[in-house]
Design a protein around this motif. Structure first.
Motif, PDB file in Angstrom:
ATOM      1  N   ALA A   1       8.223  15.632  -4.279  1.00  0.00           N
ATOM      2  CA  ALA A   1       7.112  16.209  -5.045  1.00  0.00           C
ATOM      3  C   ALA A   1       6.879  17.678  -4.711  1.00  0.00           C
ATOM      4  N   GLY A   2       7.450  18.131  -3.585  1.00  0.00           N
ATOM      5  CA  GLY A   2       7.246  19.516  -3.162  1.00  0.00           C
ATOM      6  C   GLY A   2       5.815  19.808  -2.762  1.00  0.00           C
ATOM      7  N   ILE A   3       5.168  18.863  -2.063  1.00  0.00           N
ATOM      8  CA  ILE A   3       3.747  18.976  -1.747  1.00  0.00           C
ATOM      9  C   ILE A   3       3.515  18.938  -0.243  1.00  0.00           C
ATOM     10  N   TYR A   4       2.332  19.378   0.150  1.00  0.00           N
ATOM     11  CA  TYR A   4       1.785  19.056   1.454  1.00  0.00           C
ATOM     12  C   TYR A   4       0.999  17.761   1.278  1.00  0.00           C
ATOM     13  N   LEU A   5       1.345  16.761   2.057  1.00  0.00           N
ATOM     14  CA  LEU A   5       0.738  15.436   1.956  1.00  0.00           C
ATOM     15  C   LEU A   5      -0.091  15.158   3.204  1.00  0.00           C
ATOM     16  N   VAL A   6      -1.342  14.763   2.978  1.00  0.00           N
ATOM     17  CA  VAL A   6      -2.255  14.389   4.053  1.00  0.00           C
ATOM     18  C   VAL A   6      -2.685  12.948   3.792  1.00  0.00           C
ATOM     19  N   ILE A   7      -2.437  12.049   4.739  1.00  0.00           N
ATOM     20  CA  ILE A   7      -2.735  10.640   4.497  1.00  0.00           C
ATOM     21  C   ILE A   7      -3.252   9.981   5.774  1.00  0.00           C
ATOM     22  N   GLY A   8      -4.291   9.165   5.610  1.00  0.00           N
ATOM     23  CA  GLY A   8      -4.846   8.425   6.730  1.00  0.00           C
ATOM     24  C   GLY A   8      -4.147   7.092   6.918  1.00  0.00           C
TER      25      GLY A   8
ATOM     26  N   ILE B   1      -1.220  20.216  -2.808  1.00  0.00           N
ATOM     27  CA  ILE B   1      -1.744  19.528  -1.632  1.00  0.00           C
ATOM     28  C   ILE B   1      -2.361  18.223  -2.106  1.00  0.00           C
ATOM     29  N   VAL B   2      -1.981  17.120  -1.484  1.00  0.00           N
ATOM     30  CA  VAL B   2      -2.457  15.798  -1.884  1.00  0.00           C
ATOM     31  C   VAL B   2      -3.070  15.120  -0.662  1.00  0.00           C
ATOM     32  N   VAL B   3      -4.306  14.619  -0.828  1.00  0.00           N
ATOM     33  CA  VAL B   3      -5.057  14.052   0.294  1.00  0.00           C
ATOM     34  C   VAL B   3      -5.438  12.611  -0.016  1.00  0.00           C
ATOM     35  N   PHE B   4      -5.179  11.717   0.942  1.00  0.00           N
ATOM     36  CA  PHE B   4      -5.560  10.304   0.851  1.00  0.00           C
ATOM     37  C   PHE B   4      -6.665  10.012   1.866  1.00  0.00           C
ATOM     38  N   PRO B   5      -7.366   8.873   1.714  1.00  0.00           N
ATOM     39  CA  PRO B   5      -8.511   8.564   2.577  1.00  0.00           C
ATOM     40  C   PRO B   5      -8.144   8.153   3.993  1.00  0.00           C
ATOM     41  N   GLU B   6      -9.188   7.990   4.788  1.00  0.00           N
ATOM     42  CA  GLU B   6      -9.084   7.463   6.149  1.00  0.00           C
ATOM     43  C   GLU B   6      -8.475   6.061   6.134  1.00  0.00           C
ATOM     44  N   ALA B   7      -7.523   5.831   7.051  1.00  0.00           N
ATOM     45  CA  ALA B   7      -6.936   4.491   7.261  1.00  0.00           C
ATOM     46  C   ALA B   7      -6.460   3.859   5.956  1.00  0.00           C
ATOM     47  N   PHE B   8      -5.892   4.662   5.069  1.00  0.00           N
ATOM     48  CA  PHE B   8      -5.466   4.131   3.775  1.00  0.00           C
ATOM     49  C   PHE B   8      -4.410   3.044   3.946  1.00  0.00           C
ATOM     50  N   ILE B   9      -3.476   3.269   4.850  1.00  0.00           N
ATOM     51  CA  ILE B   9      -2.468   2.246   5.156  1.00  0.00           C
ATOM     52  C   ILE B   9      -2.763   1.676   6.537  1.00  0.00           C
ATOM     53  N   PRO B  10      -3.003   0.369   6.692  1.00  0.00           N
ATOM     54  CA  PRO B  10      -3.013  -0.669   5.661  1.00  0.00           C
ATOM     55  C   PRO B  10      -4.398  -0.988   5.119  1.00  0.00           C
ATOM     56  N   ALA B  11      -5.473  -0.367   5.693  1.00  0.00           N
ATOM     57  CA  ALA B  11      -6.833  -0.582   5.197  1.00  0.00           C
ATOM     58  C   ALA B  11      -7.827  -0.097   6.233  1.00  0.00           C
ATOM     59  N   TYR B  12      -8.997   0.286   5.774  1.00  0.00           N
ATOM     60  CA  TYR B  12     -10.153   0.414   6.654  1.00  0.00           C
ATOM     61  C   TYR B  12     -10.825  -0.958   6.636  1.00  0.00           C
ATOM     62  N   PRO B  13     -10.848  -1.692   7.761  1.00  0.00           N
ATOM     63  CA  PRO B  13     -11.238  -3.114   7.734  1.00  0.00           C
ATOM     64  C   PRO B  13     -12.755  -3.332   7.698  1.00  0.00           C
ATOM     65  N   ARG B  14     -13.376  -2.740   6.721  1.00  0.00           N
ATOM     66  CA  ARG B  14     -14.834  -2.821   6.584  1.00  0.00           C
ATOM     67  C   ARG B  14     -15.296  -4.280   6.474  1.00  0.00           C
ATOM     68  N   GLY B  15     -16.335  -4.604   7.206  1.00  0.00           N
ATOM     69  CA  GLY B  15     -16.943  -5.923   7.094  1.00  0.00           C
ATOM     70  C   GLY B  15     -16.355  -6.985   7.995  1.00  0.00           C
ATOM     71  N   LEU B  16     -15.263  -6.676   8.700  1.00  0.00           N
ATOM     72  CA  LEU B  16     -14.605  -7.676   9.540  1.00  0.00           C
ATOM     73  C   LEU B  16     -14.953  -7.439  11.012  1.00  0.00           C
TER      74      LEU B  16
ATOM     75  N   THR C   1       0.835  -1.202   0.000  1.00  0.00           N
ATOM     76  CA  THR C   1       0.000   0.000   0.000  1.00  0.00           C
ATOM     77  C   THR C   1       0.865   1.247   0.000  1.00  0.00           C
ATOM     78  N   LEU C   2       1.951   1.227   0.744  1.00  0.00           N
ATOM     79  CA  LEU C   2       2.890   2.347   0.719  1.00  0.00           C
ATOM     80  C   LEU C   2       3.392   2.590  -0.698  1.00  0.00           C
ATOM     81  N   ASN C   3       3.799   1.528  -1.390  1.00  0.00           N
ATOM     82  CA  ASN C   3       4.307   1.682  -2.753  1.00  0.00           C
ATOM     83  C   ASN C   3       3.242   2.246  -3.686  1.00  0.00           C
ATOM     84  N   LYS C   4       1.991   1.821  -3.482  1.00  0.00           N
ATOM     85  CA  LYS C   4       0.908   2.380  -4.291  1.00  0.00           C
ATOM     86  C   LYS C   4       0.747   3.869  -3.996  1.00  0.00           C
ATOM     87  N   ALA C   5       0.810   4.233  -2.726  1.00  0.00           N
ATOM     88  CA  ALA C   5       0.704   5.642  -2.356  1.00  0.00           C
ATOM     89  C   ALA C   5       1.834   6.462  -2.974  1.00  0.00           C
ATOM     90  N   LEU C   6       3.046   5.929  -2.959  1.00  0.00           N
ATOM     91  CA  LEU C   6       4.183   6.649  -3.536  1.00  0.00           C
ATOM     92  C   LEU C   6       3.987   6.870  -5.029  1.00  0.00           C
TER      93      LEU C   6
END
Length: 309
Positions: A99-106, A42-57, A24-29
């Motif tokens: 990338a010279g960005i502000y990065l926001v990641i869950g 500015i780049v924004v990723f979802p909630e709990a992106f790494i390693p997952a939001y464990p929906r359904g478990l 998942t880290l490599n995908k994010a990179l």
């Protein structure tokens, strides 16, 4: 700090490689590089992106009992969570610097400073110099989330100063907490991030209301996840049998301070939402409504925030 009038933002609606931190880290990179190619600042990723939001478990939780099989799934989730700070945050910071960005990641966080074995649902903020500028731990995990994530405290009600305005936000249903929102407004947030796992149509009412209430831009970011993305060797994989094929349809969107869509919600696919935001609109919006300024009544209402650990 002088505010730049325009800022290009990228909201990343994507799926993690579920339960796999490194993949998942490599995908994010890779996605950060794509955002840079689109001149995002500015780049924004979802909630709990790494390693997952464990929906359904369920992790084997029932009232009054747990199972060893569920503990096995939890251990797998824990081992793929993100130590903060640690190697994963160093790589994310380096990607932000290049990338010279502000990065926001869950992320699902292992808080190395607290030195406990509790997991937290966390937003990480990185600067264009690669530094981890701040983090926010979810104050109140929702429903069964409380079985896997601990509660954050007021010390991580974070706002980051940028040349484009103050960047900060809350996670998913924290945004239904009026006092938490007010705390963010008092901190002067103008770029309000709302990483979420909520794909319901009514979520759109929430983010549009926040934009109007705070007279701020709202960057709402969700995952797009299908059932076949889950590893089939999970102990409780059978729990997904009756789940729909599309486990999370997305609904990421960008809303301006007048409550209007800059980018309308996107469903049923992975996509990078790009927008050039005119920060002057924040001030124009506050001409007639400033919830912590001329529309405030501190003589009647007062909010006390405990920002200690």
């Amino acid at each position: 700090m002088k505010t730049n009038q325009y800022v290009r933002t990228a909201v990343i609606q994507a799926a993690p490689i579920i339960m796999d931190r490194e993949k998942t880290l490599n995908k994010a990179l890779d996605l950060i590089k794509e955002a840079k190619n689109e001149q995002a600042e500015i780049v924004v990723f979802p909630e709990a992106f790494i390693p997952a939001y464990p929906r359904g478990l369920s992790f084997g939780y029932l009232v009054g009992s747990r199972t060893m099989e569920g503990r096995n799934d939890f251990l797998r989730y824990y081992k793929n969570a993100v130590p903060v700070p640690g190697d994963t945050t160093e790589k994310l910071g380096e990607a932000a610097r290049k990338a010279g960005i502000y990065l926001v990641i869950g992320v699902t966080e292992i808080d190395t400073e607290k030195n406990n074995n509790t997991l937290y649902c966390t937003i990480l903020y990185f600067g264009p110099d690669g530094r981890l500028l701040d983090k926010h731990q979810k104050l109140k995990p929702t429903g069964s989330e409380r079985l896997i994530w601990g509660e954050g405290d007021g010390s991580t009600l974070s706002v980051v100063n940028t040349p484009h305005g103050k960047l900060g936000g809350l996670i998913c249903w924290e945004n239904y907490m009026p006092l938490a929102r007010t705390a963010m407004y008092q901190k002067g947030v103008s770029l309000y991030v709302a990483p979420t796992a909520d794909a319901r149509s009514v979520w759109q009412s929430t983010i549009r209301h926040i934009a109007l209430e705070g007279r701020c831009y709202v960057l709402s970011c969700n995952q797009f996840v299908t059932k076949d993305m889950y590893p089939d060797d999970l102990e409780y994989y059978h729990e997904l049998q009756n789940q729909p094929n599309i486990m999370c349809s997305g609904g990421s969107a960008i809303v301006n301070p007048m409550g209007e869509y800059v980018v309308e919600p996107v469903y049923n696919k992975e996509e990078m939402l790009l927008a050039d935001l005119n920060m002057d609109l924040v001030i124009k919006g506050k001409m007639d409504f400033d919830v912590v300024g001329h529309y405030d009544r501190t003589d009647v209402f007062q909010l006390k925030i405990n920002e200690n650990e």
